[in-house]
Design a protein around this motif. Structure first.
Motif, mmCIF file in Angstrom:
data_model
loop_
_atom_site.group_PDB
_atom_site.id
_atom_site.type_symbol
_atom_site.label_atom_id
_atom_site.label_comp_id
_atom_site.label_asym_id
_atom_site.label_seq_id
_atom_site.Cartn_x
_atom_site.Cartn_y
_atom_site.Cartn_z
ATOM 1 N N ILE A 21 -9.600 10.176 -46.049
ATOM 2 C CA ILE A 21 -8.266 9.631 -46.302
ATOM 3 C C ILE A 21 -8.316 8.111 -46.223
ATOM 4 O O ILE A 21 -9.040 7.541 -45.397
ATOM 5 C CB ILE A 21 -7.256 10.201 -45.276
ATOM 6 C CG1 ILE A 21 -7.180 11.725 -45.429
ATOM 7 C CG2 ILE A 21 -5.880 9.587 -45.436
ATOM 8 C CD1 ILE A 21 -6.401 12.411 -44.352
ATOM 9 N N ASP A 22 -7.554 7.449 -47.089
ATOM 10 C CA ASP A 22 -7.551 5.991 -47.102
ATOM 11 C C ASP A 22 -6.991 5.461 -45.781
ATOM 12 O O ASP A 22 -6.257 6.145 -45.054
ATOM 13 C CB ASP A 22 -6.724 5.464 -48.281
ATOM 14 C CG ASP A 22 -5.266 5.849 -48.165
ATOM 15 O OD1 ASP A 22 -4.496 5.069 -47.581
ATOM 16 O OD2 ASP A 22 -4.897 6.960 -48.628
ATOM 17 N N THR A 23 -7.327 4.208 -45.481
ATOM 18 C CA THR A 23 -7.003 3.619 -44.182
ATOM 19 C C THR A 23 -5.505 3.603 -43.911
ATOM 20 O O THR A 23 -5.059 3.920 -42.801
ATOM 21 C CB THR A 23 -7.545 2.166 -44.120
ATOM 22 O OG1 THR A 23 -8.924 2.187 -44.469
ATOM 23 C CG2 THR A 23 -7.375 1.599 -42.726
ATOM 24 N N ARG A 24 -4.700 3.279 -44.930
ATOM 25 C CA ARG A 24 -3.251 3.205 -44.735
ATOM 26 C C ARG A 24 -2.667 4.572 -44.383
ATOM 27 O O ARG A 24 -1.878 4.710 -43.451
ATOM 28 C CB ARG A 24 -2.603 2.646 -46.017
ATOM 29 C CG ARG A 24 -1.097 2.462 -45.934
ATOM 30 C CD ARG A 24 -0.620 1.636 -47.132
ATOM 31 N NE ARG A 24 0.835 1.623 -47.209
ATOM 32 C CZ ARG A 24 1.563 2.520 -47.870
ATOM 33 N NH1 ARG A 24 0.950 3.516 -48.505
ATOM 34 N NH2 ARG A 24 2.882 2.450 -47.902
ATOM 35 N N THR A 25 -3.094 5.592 -45.150
ATOM 36 C CA THR A 25 -2.609 6.955 -44.865
ATOM 37 C C THR A 25 -3.162 7.447 -43.549
ATOM 38 O O THR A 25 -2.489 8.172 -42.808
ATOM 39 C CB THR A 25 -3.018 7.917 -46.005
ATOM 40 O OG1 THR A 25 -2.577 7.392 -47.250
ATOM 41 C CG2 THR A 25 -2.419 9.301 -45.794
ATOM 42 N N GLU A 26 -4.402 7.046 -43.221
ATOM 43 C CA GLU A 26 -5.013 7.486 -41.969
ATOM 44 C C GLU A 26 -4.195 7.040 -40.766
ATOM 45 O O GLU A 26 -4.009 7.795 -39.805
ATOM 46 C CB GLU A 26 -6.444 6.946 -41.851
ATOM 47 C CG GLU A 26 -7.139 7.438 -40.581
ATOM 48 C CD GLU A 26 -8.514 6.820 -40.397
ATOM 49 O OE1 GLU A 26 -9.250 7.330 -39.532
ATOM 50 O OE2 GLU A 26 -8.840 5.850 -41.085
ATOM 51 N N VAL A 27 -3.672 5.828 -40.822
ATOM 52 C CA VAL A 27 -2.850 5.334 -39.717
ATOM 53 C C VAL A 27 -1.637 6.232 -39.525
ATOM 54 O O VAL A 27 -1.283 6.609 -38.405
ATOM 55 C CB VAL A 27 -2.411 3.876 -39.984
ATOM 56 C CG1 VAL A 27 -1.403 3.419 -38.929
ATOM 57 C CG2 VAL A 27 -3.621 2.956 -39.999
ATOM 58 N N LYS A 28 -1.011 6.611 -40.647
ATOM 59 C CA LYS A 28 0.170 7.483 -40.566
ATOM 60 C C LYS A 28 -0.215 8.878 -40.047
ATOM 61 O O LYS A 28 0.517 9.469 -39.245
ATOM 62 C CB LYS A 28 0.824 7.605 -41.946
ATOM 63 C CG LYS A 28 1.414 6.297 -42.460
ATOM 64 C CD LYS A 28 2.031 6.502 -43.844
ATOM 65 C CE LYS A 28 2.629 5.187 -44.368
ATOM 66 N NZ LYS A 28 3.222 5.357 -45.711
ATOM 67 N N ILE A 29 -1.344 9.379 -40.521
ATOM 68 C CA ILE A 29 -1.796 10.698 -40.077
ATOM 69 C C ILE A 29 -2.121 10.664 -38.585
ATOM 70 O O ILE A 29 -1.798 11.605 -37.836
ATOM 71 C CB ILE A 29 -3.027 11.161 -40.875
ATOM 72 C CG1 ILE A 29 -2.643 11.454 -42.326
ATOM 73 C CG2 ILE A 29 -3.654 12.396 -40.252
ATOM 74 C CD1 ILE A 29 -1.700 12.620 -42.495
ATOM 75 N N GLN A 30 -2.755 9.596 -38.153
ATOM 76 C CA GLN A 30 -3.085 9.484 -36.725
ATOM 77 C C GLN A 30 -1.816 9.492 -35.884
ATOM 78 O O GLN A 30 -1.772 10.093 -34.797
ATOM 79 C CB GLN A 30 -3.893 8.201 -36.451
ATOM 80 C CG GLN A 30 -5.303 8.199 -37.030
ATOM 81 C CD GLN A 30 -6.217 9.225 -36.368
ATOM 82 O OE1 GLN A 30 -5.871 9.839 -35.378
ATOM 83 N NE2 GLN A 30 -7.396 9.426 -36.948
ATOM 84 N N GLU A 31 -0.770 8.833 -36.391
ATOM 85 C CA GLU A 31 0.522 8.852 -35.685
ATOM 86 C C GLU A 31 1.080 10.281 -35.640
ATOM 87 O O GLU A 31 1.591 10.722 -34.600
ATOM 88 C CB GLU A 31 1.516 7.924 -36.383
ATOM 89 C CG GLU A 31 1.158 6.448 -36.274
ATOM 90 C CD GLU A 31 2.064 5.581 -37.141
ATOM 91 O OE1 GLU A 31 2.936 6.148 -37.847
ATOM 92 O OE2 GLU A 31 1.907 4.346 -37.111
ATOM 93 N N ALA A 32 0.958 10.997 -36.787
ATOM 94 C CA ALA A 32 1.443 12.386 -36.823
ATOM 95 C C ALA A 32 0.623 13.260 -35.881
ATOM 96 O O ALA A 32 1.175 14.105 -35.162
ATOM 97 C CB ALA A 32 1.344 12.923 -38.251
#
Length: 586
Positions: free
Chosen positions: A515-526
């Motif tokens: 997953i791209d870095t920007r989406t990864e940040v959101k996924i990590q939050e989820a």
């Protein structure tokens, strides 16, 4: 001798499957007997008609006409009986094949992962599909020709004995020649058909590998090497197939030659009996025509049976490979008193665990670990250190060699596999999707989920936006490879699948690697929200993603060499600190 024993064992196993349909089999045998009896009755009618045709101007047309009606009626009934017989035989064959395929597929589902990991997937597929198909063809031929042939031989002998015992004796003397031919061919074809079947499975496996990894093959210009390997297997398959076909092709000319011998002997003996006017023979011209017809009918089944026996060698060789799969030792079944794990809090304990994939090469030794409910456990270490193996043991894909893993104080070997795995949500680096709609892939762990729950889970996984852009949204059909979806999108669907189930324990093995870095940040939050109050095991290569873990296990060569929080491990300036600094060094 050994192959003979294997053949007999295979036949007994096939008969056990057929036993379930013994009523249909009995009806088929009755129809075969009726068909043969009517077929053999027709020559008698023809012979009688011939005897009523004495010569020009001396023909009893009235009687001949009645006989012709009887012949037409007998032929019509025979055709109807044959149609019913073939229909029943098809029914038996494909129901047996269905049962065997179902048994094979069920066995695959309970085979230990060690078997699946150690056998080419294409070879397993070949056994369930190609080998069963070959077996079906041989079984169908056996039903349609073997029974009819045997009944024809017996009935023809009886009919011939009622006409002339001496000439029948000539036929019986020549019979062993056909049996010898059939036996000779059977002995020489089984081993060749077995080699042919095994090589076909090897070829299927290679094709499956090349298609499944076509991008890697092309990226590394491996086409020529793959073609050489394919050609080598293909040449072996050609060689084994030609040998098998050579011996099986001897059947027709040899049995036809014997048929001709029988026919010629009967014609000669019968003609002498008619001309000599032997009082004991009572052989007429019509009687001779009947006998010649019977001689032909009698010899014909030997030709067919020899062909059937040859085909059955192929069928039995294929069936043997399928039964090998069906009889493979399954994974250790759940204990009789195994408990169902419900509403686990996430208390997990490793007690002196030892495990190895190969006995000669120990991997995990003396692993001790206590994980409290709600803790986030990160597992790090170099490739081959045993990180994924720990996950395999937690999910009980493999059982420990010694020691124990306990969940809620219960040894997981005393918990049903299904309930244990239902309490885990797992997202792996290698995503897996099934052929079906996006909705079906998300609801795999919770088929009764509502539309609102599905959309909520997709939004939490940041997959909703790209799903809505698809042509049919959640009803878009994808293949097991994901179709046009990117690797990252496929991983988001895998994450949404876990978000929907909300299990009490989580296993994340590089869950955001594609997953791209920007989406990864959101996924990590989820994930952070999802992991609150849930015991989580996180396998990570990017150490920046596990700094918030409650405990980090550093593994090397199957051992936990360091353990602590991110700050504690950095302050030790040990193996973890070196790993971490190597990722963020200038």
């Amino acid at each position: 001798m050994k192959s003979r024993k294997i053949q007999m064992d295979t036949i007994r196993k096939v008969l056990r499957y057929i036993k379930k349909y013994r009523v249909l089999l009995f009806i088929s045998i009755l129809l075969a007997a009726s068909t043969v009896a009517l077929t053999l009755y027709v020559p008698i009618l023809i012979g009688n008609a011939i005897d009523y045709i004495v010569g020009p101007g001396n023909v009893n047309f009235e009687v001949v006409a009645k006989i012709l009606v009887q012949i037409a009626f007998a032929v019509g009934i025979t055709a109807i009986f044959e149609w019913f017989m073939y229909t029943i035989n098809n029914n038996i064959t494909y129901q047996v094949v269905r049962d065997i395929r179902e048994k094979a597929f069920r066995k695959i589902e309970i085979l230990p992962l060690s078997y699946i990991d150690s056998h080419p997937h294409g070879e397993i597929v070949s056994r369930v599909i190609a080998d069963v198909e070959q077996f079906a063809e041989g079984l169908l031929m056996g039903f349609t020709q073997l029974f009819t042939g045997v009944v024809t031989i017996i009935a023809t002998l009886i009919f011939m004995l009622t006409i002339n015992i001496k000439i029948t004796f000539i036929v019986v003397i020549l019979t062993p020649l056909s049996l010898f031919v059939a036996n000779f061919i059977a002995k020489h074809t089984y081993s060749m058909f077995k080699l042919q079947s095994e090589t076909r499975g090897e070829q299927t496996s290679l094709i499956e590998e090349m298609i499944g990894n076509v991008k890697v093959v092309q990226a590394f210009s491996y086409q020529e090497e793959a073609l050489k390997k394919f050609d080598e297997i293909n040449e072996r398959l050609e060689k084994y197939s030609l040998r098998a076909v050579f011996f099986s092709s001897l059947t027709n000319p040899l049995t036809r030659f014997i048929n001709s011998l029988v026919y010629a002997a009967v014609a000669l003996a019968g003609a002498i009996a008619v001309i000599s006017g032997d009082v004991g023979s009572t052989m007429t011209v019509g009687g001779l025509s009947i006998f010649l017809s019977y001689a032909s009918q009698y010899a014909k089944p030997f030709n067919e049976i020899s062909g059937v026996i040859t085909e059955m060698q192929n069928a039995l060789a294929c069936a043997g490979r399928v039964f090998e799969l069906i009889e493979e030792k399954p994974q250790v079944p759940d204990a009789d008193d195994a408990v169902t794990l419900k509403n686990a809090s996430g208390n997990v304990v490793f007690d002196n665990v030892a495990f190895s994939y190969v006995p000669e090469r120990p991997l995990i030794r003396n692993l001790n670990l206590e994980v409290k409910p709600g803790q986030r456990v990160a597992i790090v270490g170099p490739t081959g250190s045993g990180k994924t193996t720990v996950i395999n043991l937690l999910m009980r894909f493999y059982d420990v060699d010694s020691g124990s893993i306990k969940v809620e104080g219960i040894d997981i070997r005393n918990i049903t596999r299904q309930s244990l795995r239902e309490n885990y949500g797992m997202v792996l680096q290698d995503t897996w999707l099934k052929s079906g709609t996006i909705r079906e892939n998300i609801t795999m762990g919770k088929p009764d989920a509502t539309e609102e729950e599905i959309i909520t889970a997709a939004k939490a996984a940041h997959a909703h936006s790209f799903i809505k852009r698809l042509e049919n949204g959640y009803d878009t059909v994808i293949s097991e490879e994901g179709g046009s979806l990117s690797q990252g999108q496929k991983q988001l669907l895998s994450i949404a699948r876990v978000m929907l189930c909300l299990p009490p324990m989580l296993i994340l093995d590089e869950a955001t690697s594609s997953i791209d870095t920007r989406t990864e940040v959101k996924i990590q939050e989820a994930f952070a929200r999802l992991m609150q109050g849930r015991t989580s095991f996180v396998v990570a290569h990017r150490l920046s993603t596990i700094r918030e873990a409650d405990v980090i296990l550093v593994m090397k060569d199957g051992d936990i060499i360091e353990q602590g929080t991110h700050e504690e491990l950095l302050s030790k300036k040990g193996f973890y600190a070196n790993l971490y600094n190597s990722q963020f060094a200038q």
